[in-house]
Motif scaffolding. Structure first.
Motif, PDB file in Angstrom:
ATOM      1  N   GLU A  79       0.884  -1.068  -0.028  1.00 55.41           N
ATOM      2  CA  GLU A  79      -0.223  -0.161  -0.191  1.00 55.41           C
ATOM      3  C   GLU A  79       0.695   0.729  -0.101  1.00 55.41           C
ATOM      4  O   GLU A  79       1.936   1.504   0.982  1.00 55.41           O
ATOM      5  N   SER A  80       0.325   2.259  -0.708  1.00 57.03           N
ATOM      6  CA  SER A  80       1.069   3.239  -0.667  1.00 57.03           C
ATOM      7  C   SER A  80       0.795   4.824  -1.075  1.00 57.03           C
ATOM      8  O   SER A  80      -0.240   4.808  -1.286  1.00 57.03           O
ATOM      9  N   ARG A  81       1.392   5.451  -0.632  1.00 58.84           N
ATOM     10  CA  ARG A  81       0.892   6.963   0.047  1.00 58.84           C
ATOM     11  C   ARG A  81       2.003   7.827  -0.807  1.00 58.84           C
ATOM     12  O   ARG A  81       3.131   7.621  -0.590  1.00 58.84           O
ATOM     13  N   ASP A  82       1.336   9.608  -0.774  1.00 55.25           N
ATOM     14  CA  ASP A  82       1.329  10.114  -1.917  1.00 55.25           C
ATOM     15  C   ASP A  82       2.233  11.709  -0.183  1.00 55.25           C
ATOM     16  O   ASP A  82       1.297  11.844   0.040  1.00 55.25           O
ATOM     17  N   THR A  83       2.872  11.758  -0.508  1.00 57.30           N
ATOM     18  CA  THR A  83       3.518  12.951   0.989  1.00 57.30           C
ATOM     19  C   THR A  83       3.767  13.994   0.103  1.00 57.30           C
ATOM     20  O   THR A  83       3.006  15.192   0.928  1.00 57.30           O
ATOM     21  N   ALA A  84       3.036  14.525  -0.800  1.00 56.06           N
ATOM     22  CA  ALA A  84       3.845  15.668  -2.010  1.00 56.06           C
ATOM     23  C   ALA A  84       4.336  16.146  -1.416  1.00 56.06           C
ATOM     24  O   ALA A  84       4.253  17.751  -1.192  1.00 56.06           O
ATOM     25  N   GLY A  85       5.315  16.020  -0.690  1.00 58.41           N
ATOM     26  CA  GLY A  85       6.733  16.825  -0.005  1.00 58.41           C
ATOM     27  C   GLY A  85       6.629  17.267   1.250  1.00 58.41           C
ATOM     28  O   GLY A  85       6.582  18.588   2.193  1.00 58.41           O
ATOM     29  N   GLU A  86       4.761  17.252   1.951  1.00 60.50           N
ATOM     30  CA  GLU A  86       4.831  18.038   3.384  1.00 60.50           C
ATOM     31  C   GLU A  86       4.921  16.529   4.946  1.00 60.50           C
ATOM     32  O   GLU A  86       4.567  15.868   5.142  1.00 60.50           O
ATOM     33  N   ALA A  87       5.504  17.385   5.417  1.00 63.41           N
ATOM     34  CA  ALA A  87       5.834  16.492   6.779  1.00 63.41           C
ATOM     35  C   ALA A  87       4.903  16.687   7.358  1.00 63.41           C
ATOM     36  O   ALA A  87       4.330  15.230   8.179  1.00 63.41           O
ATOM     37  N   GLN A  88       3.507  17.063   7.301  1.00 63.73           N
ATOM     38  CA  GLN A  88       2.637  17.057   8.084  1.00 63.73           C
ATOM     39  C   GLN A  88       1.648  15.606   7.428  1.00 63.73           C
ATOM     40  O   GLN A  88       1.088  15.309   7.913  1.00 63.73           O
ATOM     41  N   THR A  89       1.606  15.885   5.992  1.00 66.30           N
ATOM     42  CA  THR A  89       1.316  14.702   5.053  1.00 66.30           C
ATOM     43  C   THR A  89       1.881  13.081   5.593  1.00 66.30           C
ATOM     44  O   THR A  89       1.004  12.292   6.558  1.00 66.30           O
ATOM     45  N   ALA A  90       2.929  13.617   5.714  1.00 62.63           N
ATOM     46  CA  ALA A  90       3.783  12.383   5.950  1.00 62.63           C
ATOM     47  C   ALA A  90       3.294  11.693   7.405  1.00 62.63           C
ATOM     48  O   ALA A  90       3.659  10.161   7.884  1.00 62.63           O
ATOM     49  N   ALA A  91       3.153  13.045   8.605  1.00 63.34           N
ATOM     50  CA  ALA A  91       2.754  11.652   9.822  1.00 63.34           C
ATOM     51  C   ALA A  91       1.256  11.604   9.778  1.00 63.34           C
ATOM     52  O   ALA A  91       1.452  10.418  10.247  1.00 63.34           O
ATOM     53  N   SER A  92       0.811  11.914   9.278  1.00 63.68           N
ATOM     54  CA  SER A  92      -0.697  11.641   9.466  1.00 63.68           C
ATOM     55  C   SER A  92      -0.496   9.888   9.123  1.00 63.68           C
ATOM     56  O   SER A  92      -1.016   8.989   9.136  1.00 63.68           O
ATOM     57  N   GLN A  93      -0.051   9.998   7.299  1.00 66.43           N
ATOM     58  CA  GLN A  93       0.050   8.874   7.078  1.00 66.43           C
ATOM     59  C   GLN A  93       0.938   7.782   7.652  1.00 66.43           C
ATOM     60  O   GLN A  93       0.241   6.220   7.581  1.00 66.43           O
ATOM     61  N   VAL A  94       1.728   7.825   8.487  1.00 67.55           N
ATOM     62  CA  VAL A  94       2.379   7.270   8.950  1.00 67.55           C
ATOM     63  C   VAL A  94       1.538   6.567  10.384  1.00 67.55           C
ATOM     64  O   VAL A  94       1.225   4.969  10.622  1.00 67.55           O
ATOM     65  N   THR A  95       1.019   7.809  10.989  1.00 68.67           N
ATOM     66  CA  THR A  95       0.097   7.295  12.131  1.00 68.67           C
ATOM     67  C   THR A  95      -1.446   6.276  11.462  1.00 68.67           C
ATOM     68  O   THR A  95      -1.173   5.521  12.558  1.00 68.67           O
ATOM     69  N   GLU A  96      -1.884   6.557   9.906  1.00 70.38           N
ATOM     70  CA  GLU A  96      -2.384   5.456   9.549  1.00 70.38           C
ATOM     71  C   GLU A  96      -2.142   4.161   9.537  1.00 70.38           C
ATOM     72  O   GLU A  96      -3.071   2.796  10.041  1.00 70.38           O
ATOM     73  N   ALA A  97      -0.634   3.945   9.523  1.00 66.25           N
ATOM     74  CA  ALA A  97      -0.495   2.758   8.413  1.00 66.25           C
ATOM     75  C   ALA A  97       0.353   2.073  10.237  1.00 66.25           C
ATOM     76  O   ALA A  97      -0.439   0.160  10.155  1.00 66.25           O
ATOM     77  N   THR A  98       0.238   2.813  11.454  1.00 65.71           N
ATOM     78  CA  THR A  98       0.875   2.298  12.781  1.00 65.71           C
ATOM     79  C   THR A  98      -0.259   1.421  13.405  1.00 65.71           C
ATOM     80  O   THR A  98      -0.729   1.082  13.683  1.00 65.71           O
ATOM     81  N   VAL A  99      -1.512   2.220  13.303  1.00 61.83           N
ATOM     82  CA  VAL A  99      -3.053   2.348  13.723  1.00 61.83           C
ATOM     83  C   VAL A  99      -3.642   0.986  12.816  1.00 61.83           C
ATOM     84  O   VAL A  99      -4.500   0.237  13.762  1.00 61.83           O
ATOM     85  N   ASN A 100      -3.392   0.853  11.584  1.00 68.48           N
ATOM     86  CA  ASN A 100      -3.673  -0.645  11.094  1.00 68.48           C
ATOM     87  C   ASN A 100      -2.780  -1.824  11.721  1.00 68.48           C
ATOM     88  O   ASN A 100      -1.783  -2.155  10.827  1.00 68.48           O
ATOM     89  N   PRO A 101      -3.745  -3.033  11.646  1.00 69.40           N
ATOM     90  CA  PRO A 101      -3.107  -4.074  12.199  1.00 69.40           C
ATOM     91  C   PRO A 101      -2.882  -5.079  11.281  1.00 69.40           C
ATOM     92  O   PRO A 101      -2.048  -5.866  11.411  1.00 69.40           O
ATOM     93  N   GLU A 102      -2.842  -4.930  10.190  1.00 67.34           N
ATOM     94  CA  GLU A 102      -2.290  -5.487   8.950  1.00 67.34           C
ATOM     95  C   GLU A 102      -1.505  -4.863   8.287  1.00 67.34           C
ATOM     96  O   GLU A 102      -1.008  -5.650   7.888  1.00 67.34           O
ATOM     97  N   VAL A 103      -0.356  -3.351   8.507  1.00 70.11           N
ATOM     98  CA  VAL A 103       0.454  -3.176   8.234  1.00 70.11           C
ATOM     99  C   VAL A 103       1.286  -4.244   8.619  1.00 70.11           C
ATOM    100  O   VAL A 103       1.829  -3.329  10.271  1.00 70.11           O
ATOM    101  N   ALA A 104       2.357  -4.607   8.470  1.00 66.22           N
ATOM    102  CA  ALA A 104       3.732  -5.400   8.910  1.00 66.22           C
ATOM    103  C   ALA A 104       5.116  -4.487   9.540  1.00 66.22           C
ATOM    104  O   ALA A 104       5.377  -4.676  10.612  1.00 66.22           O
ATOM    105  N   ALA A 105       5.139  -3.406   8.456  1.00 60.15           N
ATOM    106  CA  ALA A 105       6.168  -3.091   8.448  1.00 60.15           C
ATOM    107  C   ALA A 105       5.524  -1.891   7.410  1.00 60.15           C
ATOM    108  O   ALA A 105       5.325  -1.733   6.639  1.00 60.15           O
TER     109      ALA A 105
END
Length: 384
Positions: free
Chosen positions: A82-108
């Motif tokens: 699964e891939s996401r686009d940060t479009a160069g924004e640190a705040q967007t990246a933080a939101s997307q990483v948070t999305e990954a950490t709370v999804n139990p299906e994401v292994a790494a």
């Protein structure tokens, strides 16, 4: 094709991790279980000013996953991206990483390519105990704990090859033009390059900084040329490098030029002959002679219609294979399994697209090479 070659003695010295009961592919404890599908999560710049790095990183990741699944490297388990686009924004990246950490299906997580983003997201992955493998992101603050890894050697660890080149060219005085909005380039320009000066026989005559939005370099170039330097270091983001060197040549400068990997990935193409002579150390070149490097180059060309891979693609490829090999070594795909396996990977080192690599802690080290833009393409000058 054998993607990872591990030193035999080191492999023998590291004991396998025994799986314990319980957990799942997204769980926080070692499970020793191999689900039918393992989800990796990519957070990178697909668009924006740094898309040249992120989009190529993603190509390398996708090639690695094709191979992992096609070769049944993990048995009957397949890797899903699964891939996401940060479009160069640190705040967007933080939101997307948070999305990954709370999804139990994401292994790494396969992490961001810019220091500003990586510094923002590394603590999030570490706190959630989700393994994250960054590429690029050479600044301090990227590796903040045992769950954070970097599959790119920081440029400062091999940039002394630029010093060797300057010495060979007889440079005694150096001007530095850099983008101060980029933490890695700031570190190289304000710390690494000045600290190398005594060893390689030059002095830094002057420095001048610009921002991400700068396109007219007339004033900073005039400031640097006023000191009549033998060499100039151009340390810009992506396409800025071509603009800066073109304006520098228009100002009449014909001396020695050094830069960094951001001048690769086709970023000097718009400069054409004006950029000839731009020289930089790199962790990867498709001209590299290591057999593993050439295997990667051949596979990349086959997948992407003859396109030559750049360092960002090689780094993404090795990052994905690091995670796959961690899963294979630990015998499970929970987050803790992957963490256990990654600790074995970094302890042993491996041979991948970037050649023979080792680690200091969780931080990659490479031998590196020096390449030069000849006005048409990158050519190999030297290889460690």
């Amino acid at each position: 094709m054998k993607r990872f070659a591990f030193p035999a003695l080191a492999a023998a010295a590291v004991l396998g991790i025994a799986g314990c009961s319980g957990g799942s592919s997204g769980g926080s404890t070692a499970s020793g279980e191999m689900p039918s599908e393992i989800t990796l999560f990519s957070v990178t710049d697909k668009t924006g000013t740094l898309s040249y790095a992120g989009s190529n990183q993603l190509k390398g990741i996708e090639l690695a996953i094709d191979e992992i699944n096609g070769e049944k490297y993990l048995g009957e388990s397949t890797v899903k991206l699964e891939s996401r686009d940060t479009a160069g924004e640190a705040q967007t990246a933080a939101s997307q990483v948070t999305e990954a950490t709370v999804n139990p299906e994401v292994a790494a997580i396969l992490g961001t390519v810019t220091s500003a983003q990586s510094i923002a997201v590394a603590p999030l992955a570490q706190a959630a105990k989700v393994p994250i493998v960054f590429t690029q992101s050479g600044s301090e603050g990227t590796l903040v704990g045992e769950y954070t890894y970097r599959a790119t050697a920081p440029m400062a660890t091999y940039y002394d090859q630029a010093g060797e080149y300057l010495q060979q060219e007889g440079v005694k005085t150096l001007g530095v033009l850099y983008n101060s909005a980029n933490p890695t380039l700031t570190q190289l320009s304000e710390t690494t390059i000045p600290e190398m000066a005594d060893r390689f026989g030059y002095t830094v005559a002057s420095t001048s900084s610009v921002q991400n939005t700068t396109q007219d370099f007339t004033a900073p170039i005039a400031k640097i040329l006023a000191d009549n330097p033998d060499g100039i270091a151009i340390m810009m983001n992506g396409a800025q490098n071509a603009t800066a060197v073109s304006q520098l040549r228009q100002a009449g400068y014909d001396g020695t030029l050094v830069t960094h990997t951001g001048s690769g990935a086709g970023n000097l193409t718009p400069a054409g002959p004006a950029g000839a002579g731009m020289t930089w150390p790199t962790d990867f070149t498709y001209h590299g002679t290591n057999p593993a490097t050439q295997e990667f180059v051949a596979a990349y060309r086959a997948k992407y219609n003859g396109e030559n891979p750049n360092n960002y693609a090689a780094e993404g490829y090795d990052a994905a294979w690091m995670i796959a090999h961690a899963i294979e070594k630990s015998g499970g795909a929970s987050r803790e399994d992957i963490q256990n396996g990654l600790q074995q990977v970094v302890a042993e080192g491996f041979t991948g697209a970037e050649g023979d690599v080792t680690f200091e802690g969780n931080d990659m080290r490479v031998k590196g090479a020096v390449v030069q833009w000849n006005g048409t393409e990158e050519v190999l000058l030297s290889e460690k």
